[in-house]
Design a protein around this motif. Structure first.
Motif, PDB file in Angstrom:
ATOM      1  N   PRO A 176       0.803  -1.431   0.140  1.00 56.14           N
ATOM      2  CA  PRO A 176      -0.179  -0.006   0.091  1.00 56.14           C
ATOM      3  C   PRO A 176       0.984   1.183   0.089  1.00 56.14           C
ATOM      4  O   PRO A 176       2.001   1.175   0.388  1.00 56.14           O
ATOM      5  CB  PRO A 176      -0.737  -0.081   1.435  1.00 56.14           C
ATOM      6  CG  PRO A 176      -0.829  -1.630   1.768  1.00 56.14           C
ATOM      7  CD  PRO A 176       0.466  -2.122   1.123  1.00 56.14           C
ATOM      8  N   SER A 177       0.237   2.226  -0.216  1.00 57.96           N
ATOM      9  CA  SER A 177       1.087   3.582  -0.447  1.00 57.96           C
ATOM     10  C   SER A 177      -0.199   4.761  -0.481  1.00 57.96           C
ATOM     11  O   SER A 177      -1.179   4.652  -0.974  1.00 57.96           O
ATOM     12  CB  SER A 177       1.889   3.855  -1.669  1.00 57.96           C
ATOM     13  OG  SER A 177       2.322   4.945  -1.877  1.00 57.96           O
ATOM     14  N   LEU A 178       0.375   5.860   0.268  1.00 55.43           N
ATOM     15  CA  LEU A 178      -0.575   7.067  -0.052  1.00 55.43           C
ATOM     16  C   LEU A 178       0.434   8.373  -0.410  1.00 55.43           C
ATOM     17  O   LEU A 178       0.240   8.550  -1.587  1.00 55.43           O
ATOM     18  CB  LEU A 178      -1.592   7.422   1.534  1.00 55.43           C
ATOM     19  CG  LEU A 178      -2.505   8.522   1.304  1.00 55.43           C
ATOM     20  CD1 LEU A 178      -3.386   8.170   2.309  1.00 55.43           C
ATOM     21  CD2 LEU A 178      -1.885   9.915   1.225  1.00 55.43           C
ATOM     22  N   ARG A 179       0.989   8.644   0.487  1.00 55.92           N
ATOM     23  CA  ARG A 179       1.965   9.930   0.210  1.00 55.92           C
ATOM     24  C   ARG A 179       2.909   9.341  -1.192  1.00 55.92           C
ATOM     25  O   ARG A 179       2.953  10.293  -1.933  1.00 55.92           O
ATOM     26  CB  ARG A 179       2.972   9.961   1.172  1.00 55.92           C
ATOM     27  CG  ARG A 179       2.483  10.903   2.320  1.00 55.92           C
ATOM     28  CD  ARG A 179       3.078  10.935   3.679  1.00 55.92           C
ATOM     29  NE  ARG A 179       2.589   9.749   4.212  1.00 55.92           N
ATOM     30  CZ  ARG A 179       1.132   9.465   4.590  1.00 55.92           C
ATOM     31  NH1 ARG A 179       0.358  10.555   4.794  1.00 55.92           N
ATOM     32  NH2 ARG A 179       0.822   8.239   5.044  1.00 55.92           N
ATOM     33  N   LEU A 239       4.917   9.553   8.574  1.00 54.94           N
ATOM     34  CA  LEU A 239       3.562   9.266   8.175  1.00 54.94           C
ATOM     35  C   LEU A 239       3.577   7.701   7.376  1.00 54.94           C
ATOM     36  O   LEU A 239       4.393   7.827   6.663  1.00 54.94           O
ATOM     37  CB  LEU A 239       2.749  10.214   7.682  1.00 54.94           C
ATOM     38  CG  LEU A 239       2.750  11.592   8.317  1.00 54.94           C
ATOM     39  CD1 LEU A 239       1.877  12.653   7.734  1.00 54.94           C
ATOM     40  CD2 LEU A 239       2.159  11.637   9.601  1.00 54.94           C
ATOM     41  N   PRO A 240       2.563   7.018   7.598  1.00 52.59           N
ATOM     42  CA  PRO A 240       1.650   7.340   8.676  1.00 52.59           C
ATOM     43  C   PRO A 240       1.762   7.077   9.864  1.00 52.59           C
ATOM     44  O   PRO A 240       2.920   6.304  10.362  1.00 52.59           O
ATOM     45  CB  PRO A 240       0.442   6.249   8.134  1.00 52.59           C
ATOM     46  CG  PRO A 240       1.247   5.032   7.479  1.00 52.59           C
ATOM     47  CD  PRO A 240       2.509   5.713   6.803  1.00 52.59           C
ATOM     48  N   ARG A 254       7.723  -0.091  -5.358  1.00 52.40           N
ATOM     49  CA  ARG A 254       7.647  -0.356  -3.788  1.00 52.40           C
ATOM     50  C   ARG A 254       7.563  -1.927  -3.347  1.00 52.40           C
ATOM     51  O   ARG A 254       6.798  -2.626  -4.080  1.00 52.40           O
ATOM     52  CB  ARG A 254       6.423   0.418  -3.475  1.00 52.40           C
ATOM     53  CG  ARG A 254       6.289  -0.002  -1.784  1.00 52.40           C
ATOM     54  CD  ARG A 254       5.246   0.837  -1.320  1.00 52.40           C
ATOM     55  NE  ARG A 254       5.777   2.117  -0.886  1.00 52.40           N
ATOM     56  CZ  ARG A 254       5.474   3.045   0.099  1.00 52.40           C
ATOM     57  NH1 ARG A 254       4.130   2.746   0.872  1.00 52.40           N
ATOM     58  NH2 ARG A 254       6.108   4.064   0.450  1.00 52.40           N
ATOM     59  N   PHE A 293       8.052  -3.821   0.102  1.00 55.97           N
ATOM     60  CA  PHE A 293       8.381  -3.877   1.560  1.00 55.97           C
ATOM     61  C   PHE A 293       9.067  -5.108   1.694  1.00 55.97           C
ATOM     62  O   PHE A 293       9.071  -6.163   1.200  1.00 55.97           O
ATOM     63  CB  PHE A 293       7.252  -3.728   2.640  1.00 55.97           C
ATOM     64  CG  PHE A 293       6.698  -2.726   2.466  1.00 55.97           C
ATOM     65  CD1 PHE A 293       7.034  -1.486   1.743  1.00 55.97           C
ATOM     66  CD2 PHE A 293       5.164  -2.364   3.104  1.00 55.97           C
ATOM     67  CE1 PHE A 293       6.405  -0.195   1.866  1.00 55.97           C
ATOM     68  CE2 PHE A 293       4.585  -1.033   3.308  1.00 55.97           C
ATOM     69  CZ  PHE A 293       5.447  -0.165   2.634  1.00 55.97           C
ATOM     70  N   LEU A 295       0.404   0.643 -11.373  1.00 56.18           N
ATOM     71  CA  LEU A 295      -0.074  -0.782 -11.352  1.00 56.18           C
ATOM     72  C   LEU A 295       0.170  -1.294  -9.829  1.00 56.18           C
ATOM     73  O   LEU A 295       1.304  -1.194  -9.408  1.00 56.18           O
ATOM     74  CB  LEU A 295       0.691  -1.508 -12.282  1.00 56.18           C
ATOM     75  CG  LEU A 295       0.420  -2.819 -12.471  1.00 56.18           C
ATOM     76  CD1 LEU A 295      -0.868  -3.194 -13.096  1.00 56.18           C
ATOM     77  CD2 LEU A 295       1.351  -3.926 -13.234  1.00 56.18           C
ATOM     78  N   ASN A 296      -0.748  -1.830  -9.139  1.00 59.92           N
ATOM     79  CA  ASN A 296      -0.545  -2.620  -7.935  1.00 59.92           C
ATOM     80  C   ASN A 296      -0.577  -4.071  -8.548  1.00 59.92           C
ATOM     81  O   ASN A 296      -1.600  -4.778  -8.635  1.00 59.92           O
ATOM     82  CB  ASN A 296      -2.298  -2.585  -7.269  1.00 59.92           C
ATOM     83  CG  ASN A 296      -2.431  -1.069  -6.870  1.00 59.92           C
ATOM     84  OD1 ASN A 296      -1.629  -0.453  -6.332  1.00 59.92           O
ATOM     85  ND2 ASN A 296      -3.732  -0.553  -7.051  1.00 59.92           N
ATOM     86  N   ARG A 313       2.549   7.511  -3.546  1.00 55.68           N
ATOM     87  CA  ARG A 313       1.699   7.312  -4.766  1.00 55.68           C
ATOM     88  C   ARG A 313       1.386   8.570  -5.317  1.00 55.68           C
ATOM     89  O   ARG A 313       1.711   8.971  -6.575  1.00 55.68           O
ATOM     90  CB  ARG A 313       0.506   6.269  -4.392  1.00 55.68           C
ATOM     91  CG  ARG A 313      -0.250   5.963  -5.488  1.00 55.68           C
ATOM     92  CD  ARG A 313      -1.305   5.307  -4.972  1.00 55.68           C
ATOM     93  NE  ARG A 313      -1.001   3.946  -4.426  1.00 55.68           N
ATOM     94  CZ  ARG A 313      -1.344   2.764  -5.019  1.00 55.68           C
ATOM     95  NH1 ARG A 313      -1.684   2.602  -6.133  1.00 55.68           N
ATOM     96  NH2 ARG A 313      -0.967   1.703  -4.197  1.00 55.68           N
ATOM     97  N   LYS A 361      -2.329  -7.108  -7.007  1.00 62.31           N
ATOM     98  CA  LYS A 361      -3.661  -7.249  -6.998  1.00 62.31           C
ATOM     99  C   LYS A 361      -4.550  -7.081  -8.478  1.00 62.31           C
ATOM    100  O   LYS A 361      -5.259  -7.629  -8.744  1.00 62.31           O
ATOM    101  CB  LYS A 361      -4.403  -6.054  -6.107  1.00 62.31           C
ATOM    102  CG  LYS A 361      -4.319  -6.022  -4.738  1.00 62.31           C
ATOM    103  CD  LYS A 361      -4.566  -4.874  -3.960  1.00 62.31           C
ATOM    104  CE  LYS A 361      -3.978  -4.467  -2.962  1.00 62.31           C
ATOM    105  NZ  LYS A 361      -3.788  -3.169  -2.183  1.00 62.31           N
TER     106      LYS A 361
END
Lengths: 317, 317, 317
Positions: free
Chosen positions: C46-49, C274-275, C110, C112, C68-69, C51, C72
């Protein structure tokens, strides 16, 4: 326009409808406005029409668009202030909204109600967190209680299809469903109709009264057949109970619209926001008939969104 | 070109290949064509190459692109006409396709077969719903029975790598797998080869005969080693049984290509559409050898898609 | 710049910070660089900032962006060389990375750590596969051991907020958490601080020593209060144990920063990537105080990414 979360953000509904119809004639006329501006579309729930039409509207205006399914692609959000975040939530909405607002020039947010806690839903706790923290113009892509882009598109569609003089009669009629749905589309449609040049009536079974904060002085008639008399536009939509919140009180009569029920009003147009459970909410025979405006409504979602975005881009926020 | 769902939508395969190769030389030469045009890419199934290459092709042509994983991000679709939608499906394909087509200038759709019901799959029931309702040019991103963008890229790749005079010998050889796969890539490759200037033969175990509607008068040889004799291009691909639909009849011999099997044809090129189960369908020793064209095929997906989209944009639809 | 996966890809950190701050003043000044260039952002997590900010940075530079995830939306990746792929993985990273690199001008990835196998994580086995095979400039969007775009943004933020002469004192302080987190942000911050003009100290409980390959000659003080003395910038962050890999050894003292702990350094700025788990890692009272730089750090993610992408676009790769 700093926010678009309900009809109350629009100073004059009829003139806003005219603006949208002008954009429909020349959708690419304002591409300079969006140059180097970014629209962030944040989804906490699924979407088809809203996702596509708002994206299209932004691209028509020359904007860049970023779409984020925040719960699936980002982090699970904490909504409670002062929460000790030792559970399953990973990021506070305060932080997420601030950061998103920082990256975007306009933010769109979809946040359905939980239908468990009326107060939480009807205070628009999630939407308001985003408004409070994102610090940039915000468009509701359907919130817990309202769906203003849909209702604006509905109002545009009614305007486009009313060729006679005088006011059209518009009926919002409750429709059956198999599971509890939000009241948002209904609440919102009521709000917009009460500010439009129409003669408006709501009909639904006992127990399905909408919140008075939205219905205000609207006419309500529990007799569907009576309400439908002389209708020019009939909007069918299910919603769950507001008073007995989120439940589905028993309904004895058959509330699904049928061609038979419309025999007395053969010219009446049939509307629905989609997605529609065919032959549960509304039968194929009406949805696929020449009277149906469902695809016109969907098409007008683009120009409703475009009028809102254009207004925000012009506001020199 | 109003639809691209099989080789039958192409009037002349060799000249279409030439057009794609021209685009490969100057991919950005036609950006005026796509200005203010929107391509909607709708996925009912996963995708990597198709998603990225088609998006790239559209951007090369100056188009806007919207990607929607409809089942995950939108609503679960009902495929049956006249269904009483009181189950798990939320939106009818009729409504979804109509609305999507309305928002887009060209629609791409990926809809794999269920491999349970041969008739449903082989009548292309889902693809045809989209064609019927979306009312705009439609590109198949792989349907139940065919994968024309892949086969077009394969044909381009063969053309690029054939430097001799005369026709190359092209062999489609069945490959082992651990679970039942669609016949789409194989069916489609057969279709394109039968319209290309090649000498073509199919080889597979008993029980894996492809549908005659696609193989027609193609040469079929159940002896893999015999079929491979003199091959210039060898396309390895698994598919499940068509006759005993969606099953995997037992295969006694080892059908995986090996360097040993290719000793007599050291110059033969090895092809696969990817994703490939390495060392199950094809061994590393072939996939990573200088004979392998797998990445050339993938690269040409961009220009295959671009030739199709360009043709549609020029059609003044 | 052919890759950006750690501070070692930057020849001069202070001058790279200046370049980013220039871009912040004129973010749209280099749009010619990105014309017809495609950035592919590939997420295995996952990613917010990351992305949003990287996408924004690329659009600021006129690039096209594809997100592209991969797990998923694409296919589950096999990471082992020579694997016989008869299990759950559908595509080898070798093939996926080669194809993605072929479609894109720059790739962001990305990946992890699993936190199970130290060697696998600390050899950056996944990141290195992408570097090895994608054959185009690659940006780490956070790998198993490092998060260089975050640390670069952190360094920019410290530079922006240091108005005095001399070097600021920067403290990295371990923070509590409820589950094991990667060491990537901490490792990476250490790397960047050791190349910045700052006086740097790390403080953490026994058992939470970071890998020496990153800490090198950095000052480490197990006494948090002593380490905080005279701090100008305090970076709070949790990480799990490196020595007892991926575990959370017991910690007796309360390591959460508090206003009380900062009484002696009232001007110290508080940072977090963050988060953040509010009131677990850092209390609201600090995150929401005027001393907090958390949103400045997030904002600078755009210009960190933009400096990296600009550098790559200018490299005539």
């Amino acid at each position: 326009m700093k926010a678009f979360t309900s009809v109350n953000d629009v100073s004059n509904v009829p003139s806003f409808i005219k603006e949208a119809l002008k954009l429909k004639q020349a959708p690419f006329a304002f591409q300079h406005l969006g140059k180097n501006k970014t629209l962030g579309l944040i989804f906490l729930n699924p979407s088809l029409r809203t996702r596509l039409s708002t994206q299209k509207a932004a691209m028509n205006l020359g904007m860049n668009v970023i779409v984020l399914n925040i719960d699936k692609e980002g982090w699970q959000l904490e909504m409670q202030d002062s929460a000790v975040m030792n559970g399953t939530t990973v990021e506070h909405v305060k932080d997420a909204a601030t950061v998103i607002g920082n990256y975007c020039d306009i933010v769109g947010i979809r946040c359905f109600p939980g239908l468990k806690n009326k107060e939480e839903d009807y205070t628009e706790s999630v939407l308001n967190k985003f408004i409070q923290y994102c610090n940039c113009p915000l468009v509701s892509l359907e919130s817990a209680t309202l769906h203003p882009l849909q209702s604006f598109a509905d109002a545009i569609t009614i305007n486009e299809h009313w060729k006679k003089s005088g006011k059209p009669k518009v009926v919002l009629t409750w429709a059956p469903h198999i599971k509890p749905l939000p009241q948002a589309v209904a609440n919102s449609f009521v709000q917009w109709m009460l500010k439009s040049e129409v003669d408006f009536v709501i009909t639904h079974p006992q127990g399905y009264e909408l919140a008075e904060q939205f219905t205000k002085n609207a006419k309500i008639n529990y007799d569907q057949q009576e309400a439908l008399q002389g209708a020019d536009f009939i909007y069918a939509k299910n919603w769950s109970s507001f008073t007995s919140y989120g439940t589905m009180p028993d309904v004895k009569e058959d509330w699904m619209l049928t061609p038979e029920k419309l025999k007395a009003t053969p010219d009446a147009k049939v509307m629905h926001c989609l997605p529609v459970r065919r032959n549960v909410e509304v039968p194929d025979s009406l949805l696929d008939s020449p009277s149906s405006l469902i695809y016109n409504q969907a098409e007008n979602r683009v120009y409703a969104a475009q009028a809102v975005l254009k207004n925000m881009l012009e506001s020199n926020f």
